[in-house]
Design a protein around this motif. Structure first.
Motif, PDB file in Angstrom:
ATOM      1  N   UNK A   1       2.690  -0.839   9.050  1.00  0.00           N
ATOM      2  CA  UNK A   1       2.711  -2.297   9.212  1.00  0.00           C
ATOM      3  C   UNK A   1       1.682  -2.668  10.276  1.00  0.00           C
ATOM      4  N   UNK A   2       0.863  -3.633   9.961  1.00  0.00           N
ATOM      5  CA  UNK A   2      -0.077  -4.158  10.944  1.00  0.00           C
ATOM      6  C   UNK A   2       0.584  -5.266  11.753  1.00  0.00           C
ATOM      7  N   UNK A   3       0.218  -5.347  13.013  1.00  0.00           N
ATOM      8  CA  UNK A   3       0.632  -6.496  13.813  1.00  0.00           C
ATOM      9  C   UNK A   3      -0.219  -7.698  13.421  1.00  0.00           C
ATOM     10  N   UNK A   4       0.177  -8.886  13.871  1.00  0.00           N
ATOM     11  CA  UNK A   4      -0.650 -10.067  13.618  1.00  0.00           C
ATOM     12  C   UNK A   4      -2.025  -9.906  14.260  1.00  0.00           C
ATOM     13  N   UNK A   5      -2.052  -9.274  15.437  1.00  0.00           N
ATOM     14  CA  UNK A   5      -3.334  -9.042  16.108  1.00  0.00           C
ATOM     15  C   UNK A   5      -4.219  -8.113  15.277  1.00  0.00           C
ATOM     16  N   UNK A   6      -3.626  -7.070  14.695  1.00  0.00           N
ATOM     17  CA  UNK A   6      -4.392  -6.205  13.794  1.00  0.00           C
ATOM     18  C   UNK A   6      -4.981  -7.018  12.649  1.00  0.00           C
ATOM     19  N   UNK A   7      -4.145  -7.891  12.106  1.00  0.00           N
ATOM     20  CA  UNK A   7      -4.538  -8.647  10.921  1.00  0.00           C
ATOM     21  C   UNK A   7      -5.711  -9.573  11.215  1.00  0.00           C
ATOM     22  N   UNK A   8      -5.694 -10.217  12.382  1.00  0.00           N
ATOM     23  CA  UNK A   8      -6.777 -11.133  12.741  1.00  0.00           C
ATOM     24  C   UNK A   8      -8.043 -10.368  13.100  1.00  0.00           C
ATOM     25  N   UNK A   9      -7.903  -9.242  13.784  1.00  0.00           N
ATOM     26  CA  UNK A   9      -9.054  -8.534  14.331  1.00  0.00           C
ATOM     27  C   UNK A   9      -9.598  -7.435  13.432  1.00  0.00           C
ATOM     28  N   UNK A  10      -8.930  -7.184  12.299  1.00  0.00           N
ATOM     29  CA  UNK A  10      -9.368  -6.113  11.398  1.00  0.00           C
ATOM     30  C   UNK A  10      -9.461  -6.612   9.967  1.00  0.00           C
TER      31      UNK A  10
ATOM     32  N   UNK B   1     -19.289  -7.158  19.930  1.00  0.00           N
ATOM     33  CA  UNK B   1     -18.986  -6.451  18.696  1.00  0.00           C
ATOM     34  C   UNK B   1     -17.560  -6.544  18.210  1.00  0.00           C
ATOM     35  N   UNK B   2     -16.705  -7.276  18.934  1.00  0.00           N
ATOM     36  CA  UNK B   2     -15.284  -7.352  18.568  1.00  0.00           C
ATOM     37  C   UNK B   2     -14.855  -8.805  18.413  1.00  0.00           C
ATOM     38  N   UNK B   3     -13.795  -9.021  17.643  1.00  0.00           N
ATOM     39  CA  UNK B   3     -13.257 -10.366  17.421  1.00  0.00           C
ATOM     40  C   UNK B   3     -12.476 -10.808  18.654  1.00  0.00           C
ATOM     41  N   UNK B   4     -12.728 -12.036  19.086  1.00  0.00           N
ATOM     42  CA  UNK B   4     -12.038 -12.567  20.269  1.00  0.00           C
ATOM     43  C   UNK B   4     -10.649 -13.096  19.934  1.00  0.00           C
ATOM     44  N   UNK B   5     -10.465 -13.693  18.759  1.00  0.00           N
ATOM     45  CA  UNK B   5      -9.165 -14.266  18.405  1.00  0.00           C
ATOM     46  C   UNK B   5      -8.153 -13.149  18.139  1.00  0.00           C
ATOM     47  N   UNK B   6      -6.870 -13.499  18.266  1.00  0.00           N
ATOM     48  CA  UNK B   6      -5.854 -12.466  18.088  1.00  0.00           C
ATOM     49  C   UNK B   6      -4.615 -12.927  17.341  1.00  0.00           C
ATOM     50  N   UNK B   7      -4.290 -14.234  17.407  1.00  0.00           N
ATOM     51  CA  UNK B   7      -3.037 -14.686  16.807  1.00  0.00           C
ATOM     52  C   UNK B   7      -3.150 -16.183  16.543  1.00  0.00           C
ATOM     53  N   UNK B   8      -2.065 -16.807  16.152  1.00  0.00           N
ATOM     54  CA  UNK B   8      -2.123 -18.212  15.757  1.00  0.00           C
ATOM     55  C   UNK B   8      -2.380 -19.156  16.942  1.00  0.00           C
ATOM     56  N   UNK B   9      -2.202 -18.682  18.165  1.00  0.00           N
ATOM     57  CA  UNK B   9      -2.464 -19.554  19.304  1.00  0.00           C
ATOM     58  C   UNK B   9      -3.951 -19.836  19.451  1.00  0.00           C
ATOM     59  N   UNK B  10      -4.805 -18.889  19.030  1.00  0.00           N
ATOM     60  CA  UNK B  10      -6.241 -19.137  19.110  1.00  0.00           C
ATOM     61  C   UNK B  10      -6.917 -19.099  17.737  1.00  0.00           C
ATOM     62  N   UNK B  11      -6.112 -19.027  16.700  1.00  0.00           N
ATOM     63  CA  UNK B  11      -6.611 -19.195  15.335  1.00  0.00           C
ATOM     64  C   UNK B  11      -5.612 -20.109  14.617  1.00  0.00           C
ATOM     65  N   UNK B  12      -5.660 -21.417  14.922  1.00  0.00           N
ATOM     66  CA  UNK B  12      -4.578 -22.352  14.540  1.00  0.00           C
ATOM     67  C   UNK B  12      -4.671 -22.822  13.089  1.00  0.00           C
TER      68      UNK B  12
END
Length: 763
Positions: A438-447, A673-684
């Motif tokens: 299972x991926x975390x939400x952070x995994x999902x946004x950043x991968x 080289x990496x995604x700054x967003x991580x979850x719905x608070x910064x990807x609304x």
């Protein structure tokens, strides 16, 4: 769009003749297997890339009809609508008799099983109905034999064969065993129903899984439960393209509940296994928290320097020169611009976007002692999931059985099966133990496999009469290993190609390792913004509105030629259908009537995934800089028939909300080289209060029905930006919308005048 590798692997030399098989069931019953070749546009003869489809109909003696739905269900409603087509031609009693089962992956029997490109309806419209009609034919034949009457004297109605002259009827269940002995008809000999006689197709029917979902019953991939199952989390490099140098796993191994930590060496293909560390534990929370104890050193290489700023500056440099290569080049563009009275020029740009389905990526894998593997996966491309799992496990694809689970959203993300590869690779090292990754939400946004960013330098030439005589686009996009990924390409026939006499499209590229993928209406969701917004600029320079320009360009033009593709045929652009939805949207929105003070309307049009959509947005801007969308009017042409109006309405409304959310708030940013967003608070993503009133009407035309998952999204974005221009006089050429650029002039001191389509009125 479907995965191109998977499409290439499908048989392409099958005849178009439909083949039906029948067998008897133990205890008295009938199973009809309908193997029917088809392509994307079944009505067109001589298509390429034909595949096999088996739709299974089972009738048992207890009068139940089970229909297997072959395609993945991601919320688009196909698990309900495909069986509706079969049940309609069978004259089944939908409410009393029909049960629906999700089919596992079996492409030898079913053919291409995929959820992508809004292809399921056009691919299956005729074959599914033929399967139902064949079953009905055999049931009538069985009744005719039993009653010693002519089959032509019999009819069917709600799961029964009726002999009106004899005043008798018999249920399908009673006839099933006899029907299994009847000759299978040639599908080409069958007469399908006149749409006027439809009783199931065209009826609003709720999703077949909806009652289970609202009750919280397990239907999604993440709900999979197997005896002895263990849970896994996977840590990959934050920087795309980075490789693993070293991993200290001792502290993670010492976390209570952690059973194993595996250092995984992968390759460069992000669709398969990449370098990382897998943590396996008795529960997922423990596995995920133990990741914090890992001490990993990554080799980021050149990709660690990539960022939005780097891509923007590189694109700007490329746009200042000439394109690296040209695609469409019609007429004499240079002469058109040299002789122009007015030349318009504008740069448009849009960002990377993530998919963020509500159900994060997950997969359950079990490697058996004999080396075979089972996969339970919420995947839009189960065929590719099979080959991916086989590749990382080192076994033959036929040794991997894939169970297709329902998905909590996909939007194209689950066409990429990297999470399946990870689960399979872990399970292969732990045979006999079911592993749920299972991926975390952070995994999902950043991968993710992101919607590509893009940049356009658009130019238009107007002659002394204000006519559009030349059009040019320099498009900057991405390559990976020197090749442009499909979601980052542009069609040579991108509108207004073929509708402006002198037109040229050129492309330059930037190399990246950011994984790029299809996001709902891939390519179209970006190009509609750039092209329809710039066409609105042209119309404004001509002293008229966008609908007037579009209708003039379309007037008197013939349909463009069909395009040959790997899956078959992509129908060419049809100007009368385009004009039809534009006029309908104008009528719905009362286009010529000014909006109330402080509001303005804008229009956008687009043709994608065989669907024609025009949309009008009415919006306003608050003194705090917030965009409020009050009303959206949507006119769509997806052919002659809406299979399930309830599902169709949901798809269109969802597309509108999705598109508005992209325009207003969403952007993936990269730093080092990496995604700054991580979850719905910064990807609304958009929420309920943001949702406007949405009116939807379909323009019925005499063409085979097509899909609805994607084509309603692209036009809403330029409709919004064009409305904001009408409101403020400021053009939006970059997404997401920066309202500070609008409010600086619109609300200079937070009070004053509101300028709308109705003129000027005091606040």
């Amino acid at each position: 769009m479907p995965d191109q590798t998977e499409i290439r692997d499908m048989p392409s030399n099958v005849s178009r003749r439909t083949m039906l098989k029948v067998s008897a069931l133990a205890g008295g019953g009938l199973m009809l297997s309908a193997a029917m070749p088809m392509a994307v546009r079944a009505a067109v003869a001589g298509e390429r890339g034909v595949a096999m489809l088996n739709a299974f109909v089972k009738i048992t003696a207890d009068d139940m009809i089970t229909i297997v739905s072959k395609n993945p269900e991601i919320g688009q409603g196909i698990k309900t609508s495909l069986p509706m087509m079969i049940a309609e031609e069978m004259d089944a009693d939908w409410d009393r008799q029909v049960k629906i089962e999700q089919g596992d992956l079996d492409q030898q029997s079913y053919g291409l099983q995929i959820a992508g490109g809004s292809t399921a309806t056009p691919m299956n419209w005729i074959p599914m109905r033929q399967a139902g009609a064949a079953a009905r034919h055999m049931l009538i034949a069985a009744a005719a034999k039993r009653w010693s009457v002519d089959a032509s004297d019999l009819a069917t109605e709600k799961g029964k064969v009726i002999d009106k002259a004899g005043g008798r009827s018999i249920s399908y269940g009673e006839l099933a065993a006899d029907a299994a002995t009847m000759a299978v008809p040639d599908p080409d000999s069958l007469t399908l129903k006149d749409p006027a006689a439809f009783t199931i197709i065209g009826r609003s029917i709720g999703g077949i899984d909806s009652p289970k979902i609202v009750k919280g019953k397990p239907v999604f991939g993440v709900d999979t439960m197997l005896p002895g199952m263990r849970y896994a989390a996977f840590e990959r490099a934050p920087v795309f393209g980075a490789r693993l140098k070293s991993a200290d796993i001792a502290e993670a191994e010492a976390v209570p509940g952690v059973e194993k930590v595996l250092v995984m060496k992968g390759g460069e293909d992000p669709l398969l296994l990449v370098d990382g560390v897998a943590i396996i534990a008795s529960n997922w929370w423990t596995a995920n928290k133990a990741r914090e104890k890992l001490k990993i050193e990554w080799d980021n290489g050149e990709w660690g320097s990539h960022s939005n700023e780097y891509y923007d500056s590189t694109a700007a440099r490329l746009l200042s020169g000439i394109p690296a290569e040209y695609g469409t080049n019609d007429g004499d563009v240079d002469t058109a611009f040299a002789s122009a009275e007015t030349v318009l020029e504008a740069d448009y740009a849009y960002p990377f976007l993530a998919h963020v389905p509500m159900e994060p990526q997950n997969c359950t894998a079990l490697c058996h002692d004999d080396g075979s593997m089972e996969i339970w996966a919420p995947t839009q491309a189960p065929g590719r999931a099979q080959t991916s799992a086989a590749s990382v496990a080192g076994i033959a694809p036929e040794k991997v059985k894939v169970h297709i689970t329902r998905m909590g959203g996909g939007f194209g993300r689950r066409l990429s099966n990297d999470y399946v590869s990870q689960a399979a690779a872990i399970a292969a090292k732990m045979p006999g133990i079911p592993i749920q990754l299972i991926w975390s939400r952070e995994d999902d946004v950043r991968s993710d496999f992101y919607r590509p960013a893009g940049w356009h330098k658009l130019r238009a030439a107007l002659n002394g009469s204000g006519e559009l005589t030349g059009f040019e686009d320099h498009f900057v996009t991405f390559t990976t290993n020197g090749k442009i990924p499909m979601p980052a390409t542009m069609f040579d026939a991108e509108f207004p190609a073929k509708f402006v006499p002198n037109l040229r499209y050129g492309t330059s590229t930037i190399e990246t390792r950011v994984p790029l993928g299809s996001l709902r209406a891939p390519r179209s969701n970006a190009f509609a913004f750039a092209f329809q917004s710039f066409l609105d600029e042209i119309a404004h320079a001509q002293g008229r509105d966008l609908p007037a320009l579009l209708l003039e360009l379309l007037d008197g033009k013939d349909q463009l030629p069909d395009e040959r593709m790997q899956m078959g045929v992509r129908p060419g652009f049809n100007p009368p259908r385009a004009a039809g939805v534009i006029r309908k949207a104008m009528e719905m929105a009362d286009w010529q009537t000014p909006s109330p003070a402080g509001r303005a309307k804008g229009l956008g049009f687009y043709f994608s995934h065989q669907g024609y959509f025009a949309e009008v947005v009415e919006a306003s801007l608050s003194s705090s800089g917030e965009i409020e969308v009050h009303h959206v009017w949507v006119a769509g042409d997806v052919g002659s028939q809406i299979v399930n109006p309830f599902g169709a309405l949901n798809q269109v409304q969802g597309s509108v909300i999705d598109g508005l959310g992209q325009a207003v708030a969403l952007s993936i940013k990269l730093k080092d080289g990496a995604v700054e967003q991580s979850n719905f608070h910064d990807y609304p993503v958009p929420r309920m209060p943001f949702t406007p009133k949405i009116d939807v009407e379909f323009v019925k035309t005499d063409y085979p029905p097509t899909g609805l998952g994607e084509p309603a999204l692209p036009p809403v974005i330029p409709a919004l930006t064009n409305a904001l221009f009408a409101l403020t006089g400021k053009r939006i050429r970059n997404l997401p919308i920066d309202t500070s650029q609008l409010t600086a002039s619109f609300w200079p001191d937070h009070h004053g005048l509101v300028i709308g389509t109705s003129g000027v009125s005091p606040v």
